[in-house]
Design a protein around this motif. Structure first.
Motif, short mmCIF file in Angstrom:
data_model
loop_
_atom_site.label_atom_id
_atom_site.label_comp_id
_atom_site.label_asym_id
_atom_site.label_seq_id
_atom_site.Cartn_x
_atom_site.Cartn_y
_atom_site.Cartn_z
N PRO A 488 0.80 -1.22 0.00
CA PRO A 488 0.00 0.00 0.00
C PRO A 488 0.84 1.28 0.00
CG PRO A 488 -0.95 -1.60 1.49
CD PRO A 488 0.34 -2.19 1.01
N VAL A 489 1.95 1.30 0.73
CA VAL A 489 2.77 2.51 0.78
C VAL A 489 3.44 2.78 -0.56
CG1 VAL A 489 4.77 3.62 1.85
CG2 VAL A 489 3.14 2.40 3.28
N PHE A 490 4.00 1.76 -1.19
CA PHE A 490 4.68 2.07 -2.45
C PHE A 490 3.68 2.36 -3.57
CE2 PHE A 490 5.06 -2.63 -3.65
CZ PHE A 490 4.58 -2.56 -4.95
N PHE A 491 2.46 1.81 -3.47
CA PHE A 491 1.42 2.20 -4.42
C PHE A 491 1.09 3.69 -4.25
CE2 PHE A 491 -0.93 -1.47 -6.49
CZ PHE A 491 0.10 -2.38 -6.34
N ILE A 492 0.85 4.12 -3.00
CA ILE A 492 0.53 5.53 -2.75
C ILE A 492 1.68 6.42 -3.21
CG2 ILE A 492 0.03 7.26 -0.98
CD1 ILE A 492 -1.29 5.04 0.67
N ASN A 493 2.90 6.07 -2.83
CA ASN A 493 4.06 6.87 -3.23
C ASN A 493 4.10 7.05 -4.75
OD1 ASN A 493 4.88 6.97 -0.57
ND2 ASN A 493 6.63 5.62 -0.83
N THR A 494 3.84 5.98 -5.48
CA THR A 494 3.98 6.02 -6.93
C THR A 494 2.88 6.84 -7.59
OG1 THR A 494 4.97 3.81 -6.83
CG2 THR A 494 4.33 4.61 -8.99
N ILE A 495 1.63 6.66 -7.15
CA ILE A 495 0.56 7.43 -7.77
C ILE A 495 0.68 8.91 -7.41
CG2 ILE A 495 -0.97 5.42 -7.80
CD1 ILE A 495 -2.58 6.67 -5.54
N VAL A 496 1.18 9.20 -6.21
CA VAL A 496 1.38 10.60 -5.84
C VAL A 496 2.54 11.20 -6.62
CG1 VAL A 496 2.01 12.16 -3.94
CG2 VAL A 496 0.30 10.37 -3.58
N ALA A 497 3.63 10.44 -6.81
CA ALA A 497 4.74 10.94 -7.63
C ALA A 497 4.25 11.31 -9.03
CB ALA A 497 5.85 9.89 -7.71
N ASP A 498 3.41 10.43 -9.60
CA ASP A 498 2.85 10.70 -10.92
C ASP A 498 2.06 12.01 -10.93
OD1 ASP A 498 1.82 9.74 -13.71
OD2 ASP A 498 -0.01 10.11 -12.57
N SER A 499 1.25 12.23 -9.91
CA SER A 499 0.43 13.44 -9.87
C SER A 499 1.26 14.69 -9.56
CB SER A 499 -0.69 13.28 -8.84
OG SER A 499 -1.72 12.47 -9.36
N LEU A 500 2.28 14.55 -8.74
CA LEU A 500 3.17 15.69 -8.48
C LEU A 500 3.87 16.12 -9.76
CD1 LEU A 500 4.78 14.61 -5.08
CD2 LEU A 500 2.96 16.29 -5.42
N ASP A 501 4.31 15.14 -10.55
CA ASP A 501 4.92 15.47 -11.84
C ASP A 501 3.91 16.11 -12.79
OD1 ASP A 501 7.61 14.87 -11.50
OD2 ASP A 501 7.36 12.76 -12.07
N TYR A 502 2.68 15.62 -12.74
CA TYR A 502 1.63 16.22 -13.58
C TYR A 502 1.44 17.69 -13.21
CZ TYR A 502 -2.97 17.29 -15.49
OH TYR A 502 -4.02 17.89 -16.16
N MET A 503 1.36 17.98 -11.91
CA MET A 503 1.19 19.37 -11.47
C MET A 503 2.38 20.21 -11.93
SD MET A 503 -1.72 18.99 -9.90
CE MET A 503 -2.11 20.35 -8.79
N SER A 504 3.60 19.67 -11.80
CA SER A 504 4.79 20.40 -12.23
C SER A 504 4.75 20.68 -13.72
CB SER A 504 6.05 19.60 -11.88
OG SER A 504 6.21 19.48 -10.49
N ASP A 505 4.37 19.67 -14.51
CA ASP A 505 4.30 19.84 -15.97
C ASP A 505 3.32 20.96 -16.33
OD1 ASP A 505 6.08 17.76 -16.32
OD2 ASP A 505 4.53 16.28 -16.79
#
Length: 725
Positions: A488-505
Motif C-alpha cells: 500500500p505505501v509504495f502504491f501511494i508513493n507512486t501514484i502521488v509521484a505521478d500526480s506531483l509530476d503532472y502538477m509540475s508539468d
C-alpha cells in the motif's frame, strides 16, 4: 460442557485469579532503543569520517561507500556481541507477506582451533539465501535458486533477544540473480526515490529552494484479537486458517458497545505493558493502546516514522506481540475476520510526506486557502486517488480482507476521499472560481463551567471513508490487519509521484506561456479539483445511497479480490510502475500471479478445514445428541408419556444433521470441480463456488450448535473465547 472445554474454563479462571507480580520499573528513556544500532550508537562507535559517510548515505539515500563497509561491520558486530549476540541474519521481506531470516554465526575457527568472532563488510552488505522456495509468481524457474540480500542502511539494524542468547538482525532487500525484486522492500525503496524526485521538483517550482529530499511517513495502527491459547488449540479452524469457520453468535457480542475504549482488564494490560517494553527496547515508538469495538479486540498505534522504517517496525510489532502473547497463555489473531458477526480487524495506514527541512507537506496551516503549496499537493493526491483508484483497491485485496471491504464494515470497497466540511468548502469554491475565504473553526462548548472549551478541528473523522484527510495526513483505512504494509505505501508513493509530476508539468507549461507561478498553480489546482471531484465524498460510506451515487459518478466498486486483482495487469498500471522504475512488467505479473495463487490456496485450505470439521467433529457430536434425544423419547413413551415437544426437537436436529451432511457433500463436489489452469478464472470459480458452499455448511452447523446439549458440543464457543478476563 465436554471435559476439555470445562477444564479449559477452570484453568483460565485459576490463572486469572492469580495476582500478577509487577515487573521491575524501567524508565522508558533508559530502555528506548537499547537494542538498536541507531545514530547514537554509530556516532559513538564509528570513526568520525566513517560516521559522516554512513550518515550521509542514510539521510540522502546515497550509495554506500565500499571503503567503510568493513569498519561499520566490525563496530556493529562488537556492539551486538556485547549484547549477547552469537549470530547475525539478513532479515528480509519475501513475497510470502511475512519476514524471512537465515542465521549465521559470527564464529570463525582459526588454524589453531580457537574460536574467533568475525564479521566482514561483505557479510554485512550482501548475503545469498536460497531463493528457490520463495514465491516468485513465475518470474523465475524453481531450479534458478540463487538470490541476494542487500543491506538497507536506512532501516537500523537491531538485536532480538531470546532465552538462550541473541541475534543481530540486518534489514535487507531481496532480489534474484538477474536483479528482479523478490521482496516487498525493494519496490518501496524505489518508490521513495520516485516520490523524492517528483516532490523536490514541484517544491522548487513553488519556491522552496531549500528542499533537497522528499519522503513519505507512516503511522500504522494495528488491530488484533486475543484468545486464550487453550481455546485456540481446541479450534482446528483457528489453527489452520486464523479465523473461525464455525461458531454461533454469542448472546453478548458487541451489541452493548461497552468494550470500545473500556477499562482494560488486568490480564490484557499486563500483556500490553510487557509488549510495549519489548518494543521500546527495539526503538519502536508505540504510543496508544486501547480496547477496540469487538470483545477480545484491541489496538496498538505508534508515532509517525519514515515509511520504510515504519513498515519494518510493523512487521516486528506483529512478531513480538505474537511471541509475548504466547508467554501470557494467549494467541494473538491478526486475521481480518476471526469471528463472524463481530467487528473485523484493519491496519490503518496514516500516510504523509515530509522534506529535509522538517516540514510536513500535508500540514494545511491555520489558513489552508492561503497555503498554495498545501493546495497544490492536496490536489495532486486527489488526482492520484481518483485516477488510480483501482490500483489502491488492488493493494488491499486478499481473501481475509474481502470479509471487510464491500461487506458491512469500514471502509467500503469503493475508493473515495474524505476532506471534511471546511476543506471541501474551499475546494468547491475554487472549482466555482470564487476566492476562498477563511472560516473560524470555532470551539466546542461542553456545557459546564468546569470543562474547557475544546478547539474544533477543521475536519471531523469519517470511519467509513477508505482514504480520509485527518488534519495533516491521509488515513488509508482499507488495509487488512494481517497484511504487509509495503505494498500500500509504495502504491501511494507512486501514484502521488505521478500526480506531483503532472502538477509540475502543467505549472511549467503555463509559466512558459507567460503566467506567473501563482496564477499557473491556481489554474492547475482548479482544473484538477474540477476533473477529479467525483472521488470526494464526506458522507456515510456504508449506505446503499452512496453505492448508488458512486455508480453514477463512475467510481469502481470492486468487491472481491479477483475483481480487483485483474487491474494490476492493466496497461495503465504497467506503464505507471515502469515509468517510475518501481516495478517492471515481469515484476508486476509475478505479484499478480502470487496474489491470485494466495487467494485460491487460502480458500482451498478453508474449504478443506470446513469439510473435515463438519464431517469428523460436528456431525459426530450432533449424532450423539440425536441418539440421546431418541433414547429419552423412547424412555418417556415406555413410561406412558407422549413427549411431543421432544419429538419436534428430535425432528429438527435430525433434519439439520441431514442438511449438514448434504451441504458437506456439495462442498466436496464444488472443491473437486475442474476449473482450468487460468489463475484469474480459477480465482473467480473459487469465489463463486467454494465461498457459498462453505457458507451453507456453516449455516447448518451453527444452527446445530444452538440446539445440541452444551455438554456434548466439542468446540469452544464464541461466548467462551471472546470473554477474556
Amino acid at each position: 460442557m465436554t471435559a476439555t472445554r470445562k477444564s479449559i474454563g477452570s484453568n483460565i479462571a485459576a490463572r486469572t485469579a492469580k495476582s500478577y507480580v509487577p515487573a521491575e520499573a524501567q524508565a522508558v528513556q533508559d530502555i528506548y532503543g537499547m537494542y538498536v544500532f541507531n545514530d547514537g550508537v554509530m556516532r559513538q562507535r564509528l570513526p568520525k569520517d566513517v560516521y559522516k559517510k554512513l550518515a550521509k548515505t542514510i539521510s540522502n539515500h546515497d550509495s554506500l561507500d565500499p571503503s567503510i563497509a568493513d569498519t561499520v561491520a566490525a563496530a556493529m558486530k562488537d556492539w551486538a556481541v556485547e549484547l549477547g549476540a552469537t549470530h547475525y541474519t539478513h532479515w528480509f521481506h519475501p513475497l510470502t507477506g511475512m519476514t524471512a531470516e537465515k542465521h549465521d554465526a559470527f564464529l570463525t575457527p582459526d588454524e589453531n582451533g580457537r574460536a574467533l568472532q568475525q564479521f566482514s563488510g561483505t557479510s554485512l552488505t550482501q548475503g545469498e539465501p536460497d531463493a528457490s522456495s520463495f514465491p516468485s509468481g513465475g518470474i523465475r524457474a524453481t531450479f534458478e535458486a540463487r538470490g541476494y540480500t542487500a543491506w538497507d542502511p536506512t532501516s537500523p539494524a537491531f538485536v532480538r533477544m531470546n532465552a538462550n542468547g541473541a541475534t543481530l538482525f540486518i534489514p535487507t532487500a531481496f532480489c534474484s540473480y538477474t536483479g528482479e525484486a523478490l521482496d516487498k522492500k525493494t519496490p518501496l525503496l524505489r518508490s521513495e526515490a520516485a516520490l523524492s524526485k517528483a516532490g523536490t521538483r514541484l517544491l522548487k517550482i513553488l519556491g522552496s529552494s531549500a528542499t533537497e529530499k522528499v519522503y513519505s511517513t507512516a503511522g500504522l495502527e494495528q488491530e488484533y484479537f486475543l484468545v486464550d491459547m487453550e481455546y485456540y488449540n481446541q479450534r482446528p479452524d483457528l489453527v489452520a486458517t486464523g479465523r473461525t469457520l464455525f461458531g454461533a453468535a454469542s448472546y453478548k457480542g458487541q451489541s452493548m458497545d461497552d468494550h470500545y475504549f473500556g477499562s482494560i482488564k488486568n490480564r490484557i494490560l499486563t500483556y500490553m505493558e510487557d509488549t510495549e517494553k519489548a518494543l521500546y527496547k527495539l526503538g519502536i515508538p508505540v504510543k496508544t493502546r486501547h480496547n477496540e469495538v469487538a470483545p477480545g479486540q484491541y489496538e496498538v498505534a505508534p508515532v509517525f516514522e519514515s515509511a520504510n522504517v515504519a513498515v519494518d517496525h510493523n512487521m516486528v510489532v506483529m512478531e513480538v506481540m505474537k511471541e509475548i502473547a504466547a508467554k501470557h497463555g494467549m494467541k494473538m489473531l491478526v486475521h481480518e475476520k476471526p469471528f463472524a458477526g463481530l467487528n473485523g480487524s484493519g491496519k490503518h495506514c496514516n500516510w504523509s510526506m515530509g522534506d529535509n527541512t522538517g516540514q510536513n507537506l500535508l500540514e494545511p496551516g491555520k489558513t489552508p486557502h492561503d497555503n498554495l503549496q498545501f493546495m497544490v499537493i492536496l490536489a495532486a493526491i486527489i488526482r492520484g486517488v481518483d485516477k488510480y483508484a483501482k490500483l489502491l483497491r488492488v493493494t488491499v485485496a486478499h481473501a481475509g480482507n474481502d470479509h471487510r471491504l464491500g461487506a458491512n464494515e469500514a471502509p467500503p470497497a469503493i475508493i473515495s476521499v474524505f476532506l471534511g466540511d471546511e476543506l471541501n468548502r474551499i475546494v468547491q469554491e475554487l472549482i466555482k472560481g470564487a476566492k476562498p475565504g477563511g472560516k473560524d473553526a470555532g470551539t466546542i462548548q461542553l456545557g459546564s463551567t468546569v470543562l474547557p472549551a475544546l478547539p474544533k478541528d477543521n475536519t471531523d473523522r469519517n470511519r467509513t471513508s477508505p482514504f480520509a484527510f485527518t488534519g495533516n495526513k491521509f488515513e488509508f483505512r482499507a488495509l487488512g490487519a494481517s497484511q504487509h504494509v509495503a505494498g500500500p505505501v509504495f502504491f501511494i508513493n507512486t501514484i502521488v509521484a505521478d500526480s506531483l509530476d503532472y502538477m509540475s508539468d502543467q505549472i511549467e507549461a503555463s509559466m512558459k506561456a507567460g503566467s506567473s507561478m501563482s496564477d499557473a498553480a491556481d489554474k492547475v489546482v482548479k482544473d484538477v479539483f474540477s476533473t477529479h471531484q467525483r472521488v470526494i465524498f464526506n458522507g456515510d460510506g456504508y449506505s446503499q445511497a452512496w453505492e448508488d451515487e458512486a455508480a453514477k459518478r463512475g467510481l469502481p466498486n470492486l468487491k472481491s479480490t479477483p475483481e480487483a486483482a485483474k487491474h494490476f495487469m492493466d496497461d495503465e498500471s504497467i506503464e505507471l510502475f515502469g515509468r517510475y522504475k518501481v516495478l517492471s512488467k515481469g515484476e508486476i505479473e509475478s505479484r499478480y500471479n502470487i496474489k491470485l495463487e494466495n487467494y485460491i490456496l487460502t480458500l482451498e485450505i478453508e474449504s478443506n478445514a470446513t469439510r473435515d470439521m463438519a464431517r469428523n467433529i460436528i456431525v459426530p457430536a450432533a449424532l450423539k445428541y440425536q441418539a440421546e434425544l431418541a433414547n429419552s423419547i423412547n424412555a418417556a413413551a415406555a413410561a406412558g408419556s407422549t413427549p411431543k415437544a421432544q419429538k419436534n426437537l428430535l425432528a429438527k436436529v435430525t433434519g439439520l444433521i441431514d442438511q449438514l451432511i448434504e451441504a458437506t457433500e456439495a462442498l466436496d463436489a464444488a472443491a473437486e470441480t475442474e476449473h482450468g489452469h487460468d489463475a484469474l478464472k480459477t480465482a473467480m470459480h473459487t469465489r463463486e463456488t467454494l465461498i457459498p458452499a462453505m457458507g451453507l455448511v456453516r449455516e447448518k452447523a451453527d444452527a446445530l450448535e444452538a440446539l445440541v446439549d452444551d455438554a456434548i458440543w466439542p468446540l469452544p464457543k464464541y461466548r467462551e473465547m471472546l470473554m477474556l478476563s
